[in-house]
Write a protein that holds these residues in place. Structure first.
Motif, mmCIF file in Angstrom:
data_model
loop_
_atom_site.group_PDB
_atom_site.id
_atom_site.type_symbol
_atom_site.label_atom_id
_atom_site.label_comp_id
_atom_site.label_asym_id
_atom_site.label_seq_id
_atom_site.Cartn_x
_atom_site.Cartn_y
_atom_site.Cartn_z
ATOM 1 N N LEU A 130 -13.167 -17.928 -1.552
ATOM 2 C CA LEU A 130 -12.262 -19.038 -1.294
ATOM 3 C C LEU A 130 -12.690 -20.223 -2.145
ATOM 4 O O LEU A 130 -13.850 -20.620 -2.120
ATOM 5 N N THR A 131 -11.741 -20.782 -2.922
ATOM 6 C CA THR A 131 -12.072 -21.925 -3.780
ATOM 7 C C THR A 131 -11.050 -23.033 -3.572
ATOM 8 O O THR A 131 -9.902 -22.792 -3.206
ATOM 9 N N SER A 132 -11.462 -24.274 -3.841
ATOM 10 C CA SER A 132 -10.551 -25.422 -3.772
ATOM 11 C C SER A 132 -11.213 -26.624 -4.433
ATOM 12 O O SER A 132 -12.394 -26.596 -4.791
ATOM 13 N N ARG A 133 -10.428 -27.695 -4.565
ATOM 14 C CA ARG A 133 -10.965 -28.939 -5.143
ATOM 15 C C ARG A 133 -11.758 -29.724 -4.110
ATOM 16 O O ARG A 133 -12.743 -30.390 -4.439
ATOM 17 N N PHE A 134 -11.307 -29.680 -2.856
ATOM 18 C CA PHE A 134 -11.984 -30.399 -1.777
ATOM 19 C C PHE A 134 -12.151 -29.440 -0.596
ATOM 20 O O PHE A 134 -11.362 -28.507 -0.433
ATOM 21 N N GLY A 135 -13.161 -29.707 0.214
ATOM 22 C CA GLY A 135 -13.338 -28.834 1.366
ATOM 23 C C GLY A 135 -14.337 -29.382 2.359
ATOM 24 O O GLY A 135 -15.164 -30.249 2.041
ATOM 25 N N THR A 136 -14.262 -28.848 3.578
ATOM 26 C CA THR A 136 -15.222 -29.169 4.637
ATOM 27 C C THR A 136 -15.590 -27.870 5.335
ATOM 28 O O THR A 136 -14.718 -27.033 5.595
ATOM 29 N N TYR A 137 -16.885 -27.705 5.615
ATOM 30 C CA TYR A 137 -17.335 -26.489 6.290
ATOM 31 C C TYR A 137 -18.179 -26.867 7.498
ATOM 32 O O TYR A 137 -19.114 -27.663 7.407
ATOM 33 N N TRP A 138 -17.797 -26.295 8.661
ATOM 34 C CA TRP A 138 -18.536 -26.467 9.899
ATOM 35 C C TRP A 138 -19.370 -25.207 10.107
ATOM 36 O O TRP A 138 -18.826 -24.127 10.412
ATOM 37 N N SER A 139 -20.686 -25.305 9.933
ATOM 38 C CA SER A 139 -21.524 -24.107 9.969
ATOM 39 C C SER A 139 -21.620 -23.506 11.367
ATOM 40 O O SER A 139 -21.651 -22.286 11.514
ATOM 41 N N LYS A 140 -21.645 -24.340 12.396
ATOM 42 C CA LYS A 140 -21.763 -23.814 13.756
ATOM 43 C C LYS A 140 -20.518 -23.034 14.151
ATOM 44 O O LYS A 140 -20.608 -21.995 14.820
ATOM 45 N N GLU A 141 -19.348 -23.522 13.757
ATOM 46 C CA GLU A 141 -18.088 -22.861 14.080
ATOM 47 C C GLU A 141 -17.689 -21.824 13.043
ATOM 48 O O GLU A 141 -16.718 -21.095 13.249
ATOM 49 N N ALA A 142 -18.401 -21.765 11.932
ATOM 50 C CA ALA A 142 -18.043 -20.871 10.818
ATOM 51 C C ALA A 142 -16.589 -21.105 10.416
ATOM 52 O O ALA A 142 -15.816 -20.170 10.236
ATOM 53 N N ARG A 143 -16.269 -22.397 10.240
ATOM 54 C CA ARG A 143 -14.881 -22.781 9.930
ATOM 55 C C ARG A 143 -14.841 -23.560 8.618
ATOM 56 O O ARG A 143 -15.601 -24.508 8.421
ATOM 57 N N ALA A 144 -13.924 -23.140 7.731
ATOM 58 C CA ALA A 144 -13.734 -23.822 6.454
ATOM 59 C C ALA A 144 -12.355 -24.468 6.438
ATOM 60 O O ALA A 144 -11.357 -23.823 6.765
#
Length: 484
Positions: A170-184
């Motif tokens: 998965l690629t993009s220009r901007f992003g946020t990742y929540w490691s505890k929830e495993a959510r991108a």
């Protein structure tokens, strides 16, 4: 003997000086950081962010922009459940620390690598730059830089990011990742690639543990499950666990399959489209303002189901909710309509409920008509062979009269009427049980009235060329959008 007045041997003096120097270094590091050196034994739930461990070999001190900066080599930094090591560390203010060279941060099961990290102990926010890599052993995120929020277990990427696990890139220009929830949560020029799935969109949410994808804005999808399926939509929900997808808003689907007959295309337009798979079939359900084109067959309806065997040997297309279908020049209306293809060729057609068949005869400028409760058509080599209407069958058939330029008509009613064709031409009409009929010679042919429930709506037929033009426009718009 007064030992205080006795001279101290040089060796003893050197040992004492060395010990004092070490104590001063420890005291300097401890005081400069303003933290306790004691081992942090608190659990994550009892974490005190003010309890920070910072140790290493003290190096030089200098003034930078009017601020005193202390340098430590091989620093170890601990705050709650986070431990950081690097080649060099700098305390640039009471709460600001900068780490340079082979920086590694370990927090529970997550590890971050970077060239440089600036960390703020009061806000528990870090700014990583240069070859940033984050992993938990199953997922790898890479980016040129990132901002991580230790307390929230959240990392923000503002200059491009790539997410990769065993099934997904998965690629993009901007992003946020929540490691505890495993959510991108990725935004702008988002692209997702899996084994047989490609998705691009304006924004995309990926839940790793649930294997769920939610895409929004300029959604474009390619699937390659033995054939190429491409889809445009406003939104997408995809479940990897069930291998199912729901598309919504201005959905356009194009399916191109290769079989023994060559290339066969299926066009579908709707507001909602559901794509699922079983071990043996690929299933499509389209709802709301459905339009379909496949070869010489097209239909508009409220709902469409399309079931194709994975070996491509059989295809069932079913339309219901007042469908209007066209097969070559023939229009068919009913409450439920099913078309079957075998090995790429038309095999059978069945229509149920208030069936009305109409076909414009361009030579006579008349509409041939047929109605009944049920219609069954059988095909041979992609050409209609027989068509049976029953019960309560009625037909109005125009033909050329013996005198040139004149016409005649026959109106039949029976429990069942059977039409036989050869090479697409009607060669025989047969009726069975309670036959009744009217004949209209040329002089009164205009008195033949249309059958009740008459419908002839060629202007509603989906246009293949217009669909292709609209499709190409969406492809061009997507390409421009991905370059912005």
């Amino acid at each position: 003997m007064n030992w205080l007045s006795s001279p101290i041997p040089p060796l003893t003096r050197l040992v004492v000086a060395t010990v004092l120097l070490c104590l001063q270094v420890i005291a300097f590091v401890t005081v400069a950081v303003g933290v306790a050196v004691a081992q942090n034994t608190e659990s994550v739930s009892e974490c005190d962010p003010d309890n920070v461990v910072y140790r290493g070999q003290l190096g030089r001190s200098f003034i930078q922009d009017g601020v005193s900066v202390s340098e430590v080599t091989r620093p170890v930094f601990i705050q709650c459940d986070t431990e950081l090591i690097a080649l060099t560390g700098f305390q640039e203010s009471e709460f600001r620390f900068k780490f340079v060279g082979e920086v590694r941060i370990v927090e529970l099961g997550d590890t971050l690598y970077a060239d440089t990290v600036v960390y703020f102990t009061d806000t528990q926010v870090g700014e990583a730059s240069g070859n940033v890599l984050i992993t938990d052993g199953r997922v790898v995120l890479t980016a040129p830089d990132a901002i991580f929020y230790r307390d929230e277990k959240r990392t923000v990427f503002n200059n491009g990011v790539q997410f990769e696990d065993s099934t997904t890139v998965l690629t993009s220009r901007f992003g946020t990742y929540w490691s505890k929830e495993a959510r991108a949560e990725f935004d702008s020029r988002v692209e997702l690639r899996q084994d047989s799935l490609y998705v691009s969109a304006d924004t995309l949410t990926y839940l790793r543990d649930l294997e769920e994808t939610r895409a929004r804005g300029h959604v474009y999808v390619e699937r390659t499950d033995g054939e190429l399926v491409t889809i445009f939509a406003n939104t997408l929900f995809h479940s990897g666990l069930t291998d199912s997808s729901h598309f919504a808003g201005n959905v356009d689907m194009l399916q191109v399959s290769s079989d023994s007959t060559g290339i066969d295309s299926l066009f579908v337009k709707s507001q909602h489209l559901y794509l699922t798979q079983s071990d043996t079939t690929v299933n499509v359900v389209a709802t709301d303002s459905v339009e379909v084109i496949q070869g010489n067959f097209s239909v508009i309806s409220d709902t469409l189901t399309y079931i194709r065997s994975k070996d491509g040997a059989s295809v069932l297309t079913r339309s219901y909710g007042s469908p209007v279908a066209w097969l070559d020049l023939t229009q068919i209306t009913s409450e439920d309509l099913r078309l079957t293809r075998v090995n790429g060729l038309l095999d059978s057609l069945r229509a149920d409920g208030n069936v009305f068949v109409a076909e414009y005869d361009s030579l006579l400028s008349r509409v041939q008509q047929l109605k009944g409760r049920t219609l069954v058509g059988l095909f041979e080599n992609d050409s209609l062979r027989t068509m049976m209407v029953s019960p309560n069958a009625e037909a109005l058939y125009y033909m050329e009269a013996p005198d040139e330029g004149e016409q005649k008509a026959t109106r039949l009613s029976s429990d069942r009427i059977v039409f036989s064709f050869k090479n697409g031409e009607l060669i025989k009409i047969g009726s069975y049980v309670d036959l009744d009929g009217e004949y209209y010679p040329a002089n009164i042919v205009d008195q033949a009235k249309n059958l009740s429930g008459y419908r002839w709506e060629p202007e509603r037929r989906p246009d293949n060329s217009k669909f292709r033009e609209a499709w190409l426009r969406r492809v061009e718009q997507r390409n421009r959008h991905m370059q912005l």
